[in-house]
Enzyme design. Structure first.
Site, short mmCIF file in Angstrom:
data_model
loop_
_atom_site.label_atom_id
_atom_site.label_comp_id
_atom_site.label_asym_id
_atom_site.label_seq_id
_atom_site.Cartn_x
_atom_site.Cartn_y
_atom_site.Cartn_z
N GLU A 58 1.38 3.01 -2.09
CA GLU A 58 1.18 4.34 -1.51
C GLU A 58 1.43 4.28 -0.01
O GLU A 58 2.30 4.98 0.52
CB GLU A 58 -0.24 4.83 -1.80
CG GLU A 58 -0.57 6.18 -1.21
CD GLU A 58 -2.05 6.50 -1.27
OE1 GLU A 58 -2.39 7.69 -1.15
OE2 GLU A 58 -2.88 5.57 -1.41
N ASP B 97 -15.55 11.59 -2.72
CA ASP B 97 -15.67 12.12 -1.37
C ASP B 97 -14.50 13.00 -0.96
O ASP B 97 -14.50 13.56 0.15
CB ASP B 97 -15.89 11.00 -0.34
CG ASP B 97 -14.90 9.87 -0.48
OD1 ASP B 97 -14.18 9.81 -1.49
OD2 ASP B 97 -14.83 9.01 0.43
N ASP C 276 -6.11 12.85 -7.28
CA ASP C 276 -6.51 12.04 -6.13
C ASP C 276 -7.75 12.65 -5.49
O ASP C 276 -8.83 12.06 -5.52
CB ASP C 276 -5.39 11.89 -5.11
CG ASP C 276 -5.55 10.70 -4.20
OD1 ASP C 276 -6.43 9.85 -4.48
OD2 ASP C 276 -4.82 10.57 -3.20
N HIS D 219 -5.35 0.41 -5.53
CA HIS D 219 -4.46 1.31 -4.81
C HIS D 219 -3.31 0.47 -4.24
O HIS D 219 -3.55 -0.46 -3.46
CB HIS D 219 -5.18 1.97 -3.63
CG HIS D 219 -6.08 3.11 -4.00
ND1 HIS D 219 -7.24 2.94 -4.73
CD2 HIS D 219 -5.99 4.43 -3.73
CE1 HIS D 219 -7.83 4.12 -4.88
NE2 HIS D 219 -7.09 5.04 -4.28
N HIS E 176 -11.28 10.87 -6.34
CA HIS E 176 -12.26 10.35 -5.37
C HIS E 176 -13.39 11.35 -5.18
O HIS E 176 -13.18 12.52 -4.90
CB HIS E 176 -11.58 10.10 -4.02
CG HIS E 176 -10.65 8.93 -4.03
ND1 HIS E 176 -11.05 7.66 -3.68
CD2 HIS E 176 -9.34 8.84 -4.34
CE1 HIS E 176 -10.02 6.83 -3.76
NE2 HIS E 176 -8.97 7.52 -4.18
N HIS F 132 -7.88 9.20 -11.69
CA HIS F 132 -7.85 8.85 -10.27
C HIS F 132 -8.34 10.05 -9.46
O HIS F 132 -7.57 10.92 -9.06
CB HIS F 132 -6.44 8.45 -9.85
CG HIS F 132 -6.38 7.79 -8.50
ND1 HIS F 132 -5.93 6.51 -8.31
CD2 HIS F 132 -6.71 8.24 -7.26
CE1 HIS F 132 -5.99 6.19 -7.03
NE2 HIS F 132 -6.47 7.24 -6.37
#
Length: 365
Positions: A209, A26, A287, A206, A24, A22
């Site tokens: 969260e 960006d 993350d 997702h 990202h 997991h």
């Protein structure tokens, strides 16, 4: 007196074979890259020194998930050309290799990178080329997860699902739904997940969260999630919690990020230990290495510090990530077997987690 981490322990964790499920794209830029690409575009940043910029980009002042996500506009501004995307993807894989990561699944939403005229296909080609370029030098296996965003109206999620399926033989291993949960239910995107599953593509969502266990219930029962991104609030529904454990639906846990988004108050209270004790298929992830300011090694070390994980537990959880990966079964089993062999060679007495009082270490091996 606060105990001092033993750098030899940290070095051992960094050398431990790991998988990241997991992460990202960006949210995982190098500070130097953000600075250089921003300068090339004439975009002003508040800091010109990489260390200060990295501290500023780390989101410790958010009140919730929405505020955490707002910082991504800064990185997206320098991720709109093929060259920019290739560089960032390549560097992410190189950084993963330096952190002991053998397998990494990188996720992103292609639609966010078409603002200056790139087609969705051009975005995909650039990112996949960057991942491939990063693989060879460090020996990392890198794959891609295509995200749709909860907040964008239909047919956005179907377009992203179709894109994911179109590239599933070329490096894409799953389809995901990301973005602010509250007020943006996953069930609105269920047809996109049906399309992905119908085409034999794995799905992750997702959930749990920015909203409660009901969000996880939708992800599992209406979207058919094979894994759950975060899943932090799963404990609010014991029956669903048992279902997730029993069906081996893996949890992509990102502890530091969950503290930053105020899903948990402090790391030591994170429910990942509860889920692990229940037998859940838990994995540890960053993350976003930039916004959360952590490496995967940092996350594992924090689990040892705040949750009392032994090196045996660290190794067990590291191997579970290989089990939960979206690679074809034979490939992930081969990666797991290689990681297990290397972990077995690390069974000599591990360094202590903390240095003895008054002791100093000049370097770490």
């Amino acid at each position: 007196m606060t105990p001092t981490l033993n750098p030899h322990f940290v070095a051992r964790v960094r050398a431990m074979p790991k998988a990241e499920l997991h992460c990202h794209l960006d949210g995982s830029l190098r500070a130097a890259t953000l600075r250089e690409l921003s300068a090339a575009r004439g975009l002003a940043l508040p800091h010109q020194h990489d260390a200060a910029l990295a501290r500023w980009m780390r989101v410790d002042d958010a009140h919730d998930l929405a505020e955490y996500l707002a910082r991504f506009e800064i990185t997206l501004a320098v991720m709109q050309t093929a060259d920019e995307l290739r560089r960032i993807a390549r560097e992410l894989v190189a950084d993963a290799a330096a952190d002991g990561i053998r397998y990494v699944e990188v996720r992103f939403c292609p639609a966010l990178h078409t603002r200056e005229g790139l087609s969705a296909d051009a975005v995909m080609e650039a990112v996949l080329a960057g991942l491939q370029a990063g693989e060879a030098p460090g020996g990392v296996v890198a794959r891609l997860i295509v995200c749709a965003l909860r907040s964008l109206p239909w047919p956005h999620s179907m377009a992203m699902a179709e894109l994911a399926v179109a590239y599933q033989r070329r490096g894409v291993v799953a389809f995901d739904l990301a973005g602010g949960e509250r007020g943006n239910p996953a069930r609105a995107h269920a047809p996109a997940f049906e399309y992905a599953r119908h085409n034999n593509l794995a799905v992750t969502v997702h959930a749990g969260e920015g909203d409660g266990a009901a969000s996880i219930h939708e992800a599992v029962h209406q979207c058919g999630a094979n894994r759950i991104g975060h899943g932090t609030r799963l404990r609010e529904d014991p029956a669903l919690e048992a279902y997730v454990v029993d069906r081996r639906i893996a949890l992509e846990v990102c502890p530091t990020s969950n503290v930053q988004t105020r899903v948990v108050h402090v790391f030591a209270e994170h429910p990942i230990e509860r889920y692990r004790q229940l037998g859940a298929l838990v994995t540890v992830n960053t993350d976003n290495t930039m916004m959360s300011g952590v490496s995967l090694t940092d996350e594992f070390v924090s689990c040892a510090v705040h949750l009392g994980w032994s090196h045996e537990t660290l190794a067990q959880v590291a191997l579970q990530a290989f089990d939960a990966g979206f690679l074809p079964y034979a490939e992930r089993q081969a990666l797991r077997a290689s990681a297990e062999r290397d972990l077995a060679r690390m069974t000599s007495p591990w360094p202590a987690l903390f240095l003895p009082a008054g002791h100093q270490v000049d370097g770490a091996a």
